[in-house]
Every structure is written in structure tokens, then in C-alpha cells.
Write a protein that holds these residues in place. Structure first.
Motif, PDB file in Angstrom:
ATOM      1  N   THR A 166     -14.665  25.519  10.979  1.00 33.68           N
ATOM      2  CA  THR A 166     -15.820  25.428  10.081  1.00 33.68           C
ATOM      3  C   THR A 166     -16.976  24.716  10.768  1.00 33.68           C
ATOM      4  O   THR A 166     -16.764  23.837  11.616  1.00 33.68           O
ATOM      5  CB  THR A 166     -15.488  24.666   8.778  1.00 33.68           C
ATOM      6  OG1 THR A 166     -15.457  23.265   9.028  1.00 33.68           O
ATOM      7  CG2 THR A 166     -14.176  25.119   8.180  1.00 33.68           C
ATOM      8  N   GLN A 168     -20.346  22.657   9.384  1.00 28.79           N
ATOM      9  CA  GLN A 168     -20.891  22.068   8.160  1.00 28.79           C
ATOM     10  C   GLN A 168     -22.238  21.418   8.474  1.00 28.79           C
ATOM     11  O   GLN A 168     -22.282  20.295   8.983  1.00 28.79           O
ATOM     12  CB  GLN A 168     -19.924  21.021   7.583  1.00 28.79           C
ATOM     13  CG  GLN A 168     -18.517  21.535   7.339  1.00 28.79           C
ATOM     14  CD  GLN A 168     -18.445  22.522   6.189  1.00 28.79           C
ATOM     15  OE1 GLN A 168     -19.402  22.693   5.440  1.00 28.79           O
ATOM     16  NE2 GLN A 168     -17.309  23.169   6.015  1.00 28.79           N
ATOM     17  N   ARG A 173     -21.880  13.976   4.028  1.00 27.98           N
ATOM     18  CA  ARG A 173     -21.150  14.810   3.091  1.00 27.98           C
ATOM     19  C   ARG A 173     -20.805  14.009   1.844  1.00 27.98           C
ATOM     20  O   ARG A 173     -20.157  12.955   1.922  1.00 27.98           O
ATOM     21  CB  ARG A 173     -19.853  15.313   3.729  1.00 27.98           C
ATOM     22  CG  ARG A 173     -20.050  16.014   5.063  1.00 27.98           C
ATOM     23  CD  ARG A 173     -20.761  17.317   4.904  1.00 27.98           C
ATOM     24  NE  ARG A 173     -19.921  18.265   4.195  1.00 27.98           N
ATOM     25  CZ  ARG A 173     -20.355  19.421   3.722  1.00 27.98           C
ATOM     26  NH1 ARG A 173     -21.623  19.739   3.815  1.00 27.98           N
ATOM     27  NH2 ARG A 173     -19.532  20.237   3.110  1.00 27.98           N
ATOM     28  N   ASP A 197     -13.428  21.056  12.393  1.00 31.20           N
ATOM     29  CA  ASP A 197     -14.702  21.009  11.665  1.00 31.20           C
ATOM     30  C   ASP A 197     -15.793  20.424  12.553  1.00 31.20           C
ATOM     31  O   ASP A 197     -15.577  19.417  13.247  1.00 31.20           O
ATOM     32  CB  ASP A 197     -14.583  20.136  10.410  1.00 31.20           C
ATOM     33  CG  ASP A 197     -13.532  20.646   9.437  1.00 31.20           C
ATOM     34  OD1 ASP A 197     -13.276  21.862   9.440  1.00 31.20           O
ATOM     35  OD2 ASP A 197     -12.966  19.824   8.693  1.00 31.20           O
ATOM     36  N   TYR A 199     -19.671  18.850  12.454  1.00 32.28           N
ATOM     37  CA  TYR A 199     -20.687  18.242  11.599  1.00 32.28           C
ATOM     38  C   TYR A 199     -21.853  17.764  12.470  1.00 32.28           C
ATOM     39  O   TYR A 199     -21.751  17.726  13.702  1.00 32.28           O
ATOM     40  CB  TYR A 199     -20.121  17.027  10.846  1.00 32.28           C
ATOM     41  CG  TYR A 199     -18.946  17.321   9.950  1.00 32.28           C
ATOM     42  CD1 TYR A 199     -19.144  17.695   8.625  1.00 32.28           C
ATOM     43  CD2 TYR A 199     -17.637  17.209  10.414  1.00 32.28           C
ATOM     44  CE1 TYR A 199     -18.056  17.950   7.787  1.00 32.28           C
ATOM     45  CE2 TYR A 199     -16.552  17.465   9.588  1.00 32.28           C
ATOM     46  CZ  TYR A 199     -16.770  17.839   8.280  1.00 32.28           C
ATOM     47  OH  TYR A 199     -15.705  18.089   7.455  1.00 32.28           O
ATOM     48  N   ARG A 231     -23.964  27.092   7.856  1.00 33.15           N
ATOM     49  CA  ARG A 231     -22.561  26.994   7.469  1.00 33.15           C
ATOM     50  C   ARG A 231     -21.771  28.230   7.920  1.00 33.15           C
ATOM     51  O   ARG A 231     -22.223  29.369   7.822  1.00 33.15           O
ATOM     52  CB  ARG A 231     -22.447  26.835   5.960  1.00 33.15           C
ATOM     53  CG  ARG A 231     -21.021  26.744   5.452  1.00 33.15           C
ATOM     54  CD  ARG A 231     -20.954  26.079   4.098  1.00 33.15           C
ATOM     55  NE  ARG A 231     -21.225  24.651   4.230  1.00 33.15           N
ATOM     56  CZ  ARG A 231     -22.073  23.976   3.446  1.00 33.15           C
ATOM     57  NH1 ARG A 231     -22.720  24.599   2.496  1.00 33.15           N
ATOM     58  NH2 ARG A 231     -22.269  22.688   3.615  1.00 33.15           N
TER      59      ARG A 231
END
Length: 364
Positions: A166, A168, A173, A197, A199, A231
Motif C-alpha cells: 500500500t 498512503q 494518519r 506500507d 507513508y 493512494r
């Protein structure tokens, strides 16, 4: 004698008057006035309105708007050729509507012919392939509405067996944002699925993200960058989800191998450049300037406005401007122009160079 000689002329005018109105429906007019009778230019509207109110207007008044004569909205007065009289609006409307009706009728005929042709060609083919089974989907599917997006994400989560990647974007967050997909993350962890993930660096300062990672344990690995792409969620390198509008109320579900493969490559290259969440951000090497301020300096050097910089780094405009003010103070710049010069002189006008030995292994 004038009245007698003019009779044949007005009959001819009446017979040809609506040829101009018919052309108007196709938008034909003079070069200076390319419009139809149903959407007059401002000058034409004024002259025609005056003619309707008064019954006629001097010919000289219509010289700047030849479109009125071409569209047959005005025509010579048979009793005095120096004057022009208007075609009654009711007649104009009748002929305009007749033109619309004819266009609609012609369109219906074309639609019928197209349908007949398609049906004939369809009959030449072999048996139709069966629709894909539930869960296979199509190469690109548009998901309109949060309910459909959530349903598709749940379906992909249930089918996932190996890996989730992912990206993000944004800043810190929030708890509610993390909790929205928590049920999916826990289900994946229960099946032994690995998650990676990406970020922005700003997300490091959010307690919600730290709590989430602690809950997920070693099932999730997180890294951060100065800025990331929009995203992106990838399941088993076979299906991807990306936003389809700015409000994120629509999404695209992608299953085409080439598209998904491309997105996986993008993710892996960003992952290689990113810094593990447990590792500190690299020092800028310039006293008084933080890693974030260096990132802001590089974007300022590219000519971006405060709002764009804030969005790309996942911070508020107010925070961005506070960092710019600190940059100016540290570098001794009295204006934005001078700040740009100072940034270049300090070597802050480009991305930081990765030091040897800072490569991070890619999880598999």
C-alpha cells in the motif's frame, strides 16, 4: 407603383426566408457572427428586439449585424426598402422546432440502422464467451460510491493469500482512518499475509500509526519518504485499487497484468528509496535545518507554491509557511527571491544524496 412592383419580391422573400432559419439550426452565420437564430449575438439580439417592439427598424441599424438578414429574422419592408421588418417570433419558433424535429427523426433513423448493423455483425460471430466468474472481474472496473469500493476491497482481502502493498499519501494518519481498514488488516494477518506500507515522513509523528503497527506486529513493515504517489493498494500482485476522482468517492479496480505489474514496479522503486519507520531520518549536514526543511527548500527551488508543497509533503499550509520562515531566518534571507539564492548557495536545491550503506533490503 412601388407597392405593385414589390409584391413579387415579398413572395420570393417569404418562400426563401426560412432557408436561413434552417441553416441557423446548424449554427451557420456570417464569419463575424457564427451562430444560429436560437442563440443570437448581443448586437443581433438588440436590433431584432427593437424591430419586434417597433414593427420595423432602419436598414442602417442592421448593417453591423448582417446575421439577422442571413438568418431571415429581418427582411426588407416592401413598402419602403430603406426599412426592415422582423419575422414574427412565433414563425421563427415554429421553423426552429420543425428543424429540431427533423434532426431528431434523422438521428432515430441512424440509431436504428446502427443497431441493425451491430446485430447483423454479432450474428456472424461464434458462441459468446461466458462472463467471468465472481471474483475474477474485468481488466478495469470503475467503482462508484464508497459502498462499492468497500465491497470490492473486502472481496480482494478474502482472496488474498500472500502479500499486500500500500501507498498512503497525506500527513498524520488519524485513528478513524486507520480503524476503517483494521478489520481487513487483522483478517490478512490471521492468514499469514505479509503487508508493506509506504507513508510520508510526516506520518511518523502520529500516535495512531504507531499504535496500529504495534497491534499488527511483524505482519506489517512500514517505510517513509518525503512524498509519495497517490493512494495505491495491491493484493497478491494481481489486483490494484487506485482513486478515480479527487474526492475519492470513486475508484478503479485494475486486474490487467501489464497495469498491475507497472504499479508493482513503481512501488518497489519507492520502497527501495524509503526509510524504515524504526530508523531515524538522515541529517541534512547543515546546522539548524531539519530534514523536512530541506525537502521544502528543494520544492521551493523548483518553483512550487506553498499550497502545493504542503500537499506533497502531507503538512498544512500553515506548517509549511512556518518552516519557510525558519529557513529564511537560518539562511539569512530577507525575501523569497533572496531565499531562492540562499537555497542554491547552500546546495539545498535538490534531493539529499543517499549516503553509502543506506540501502535497505526489500521484503519478499
Amino acid at each position: 407603383m412601388l407597392r405593385t412592383r414589390s409584391r413579387p419580391r415579398i413572395v420570393a422573400l417569404h418562400e426563401t426566408r426560412y432557408a436561413g432559419v434552417g441553416r441557423a439550426m446548424a449554427g451557420h452565420g456570417t464569419e463575424e457572427h457564427p451562430h444560429g437564430a436560437d442563440r443570437l449575438c448581443a448586437a443581433g439580439d438588440r436590433v431584432y428586439s427593437r424591430a419586434v417592439r417597433r414593427g420595423r427598424v432602419p436598414r442602417r441599424d442592421a448593417e453591423p449585424v448582417p446575421c439577422l438578414l442571413e438568418l431571415a429574422l429581418l427582411h426588407p419592408d416592401p413598402d419602403d426598402m430603406d426599412w426592415l421588418v422582423p419575422t414574427p417570433p412565433q414563425e421563427v419558433m415554429t421553423h426552429l422546432l420543425r428543424g429540431v424535429y427533423e434532426e431528431v427523426s434523422a438521428s432515430r433513423l441512424r440509431v436504428g440502422a446502427a443497431v441493425a448493423a451491430v446485430e447483423r455483425y454479432a450474428g456472424l460471430g461464434g458462441p459468446r464467451r461466458q462472463a467471468p466468474a465472481s471474483g475474477e472481474g474485468t481488466a478495469i472496473r470503475v467503482l462508484d460510491g464508497l459502498a462499492r469500493i468497500q465491497a470490492a476491497m473486502d472481496e480482494a482481502t478474502e482472496a488474498c493469500t500472500t502479500e499486500v502493498l500500500t501507498v498512503q499519501p497525506g500527513g498524520i494518519r488519524r485513528e478513524h482512518e486507520l480503524s476503517e481498514g483494521l478489520h481487513r488488516a487483522l483478517a490478512l494477518r490471521g492468514r499469514g499475509v505479509r503487508m508493506r506500507d509506504l507513508y510520508t515522513h510526516v506520518a511518523r509523528h502520529g500516535q495512531g500509526l504507531l499504535n496500529y503497527l504495534e497491534l499488527m506486529g511483524d505482519a506489517v513493515e512500514a517505510r517513509t519518504l518525503d512524498e509519495v504517489i497517490d493512494r495505491l493498494i495491491l493484493f497478491d500482485r494481481t489486483v490494484a485499487f487506485v482513486p478515480a476522482n479527487a474526492e475519492r468517492t470513486m475508484a478503479l479496480e485494475l486486474r490487467h497484468p501489464a497495469l498491475v505489474g507497472y504499479l508493482v514496479t513503481v512501488f518497489e522503486r519507492l520502497w527501495r528509496l524509503a526509510i524504515p519507520l524504526a530508523a531515524p531520518l538522515p541529517d541534512t549536514g547543515i546546522e539548524g535545518i531539519s530534514h523536512r526543511e530541506r525537502s521544502i527548500a528543494a520544492l521551493l527551488a523548483e518553483g512550487h507554491q506553498d499550497a502545493v508543497i504542503a500537499e506533497r509533503l502531507g503538512i498544512s499550509v500553515r506548517t509549511c509557511r512556518a518552516h519557510i520562515a525558519k529557513l529564511s531566518e537560518t539562511l539569512g534571507a530577507a525575501s523569497r527571491t533572496q531565499l531562492g539564492v540562499r537555497i542554491a548557495q547552500a546546495g539545498l536545491d535538490g534531493p539529499p544524496v543517499r549516503l553509502p550503506g543506506r540501502e535497505f533490503p526489500t521484503a519478499r
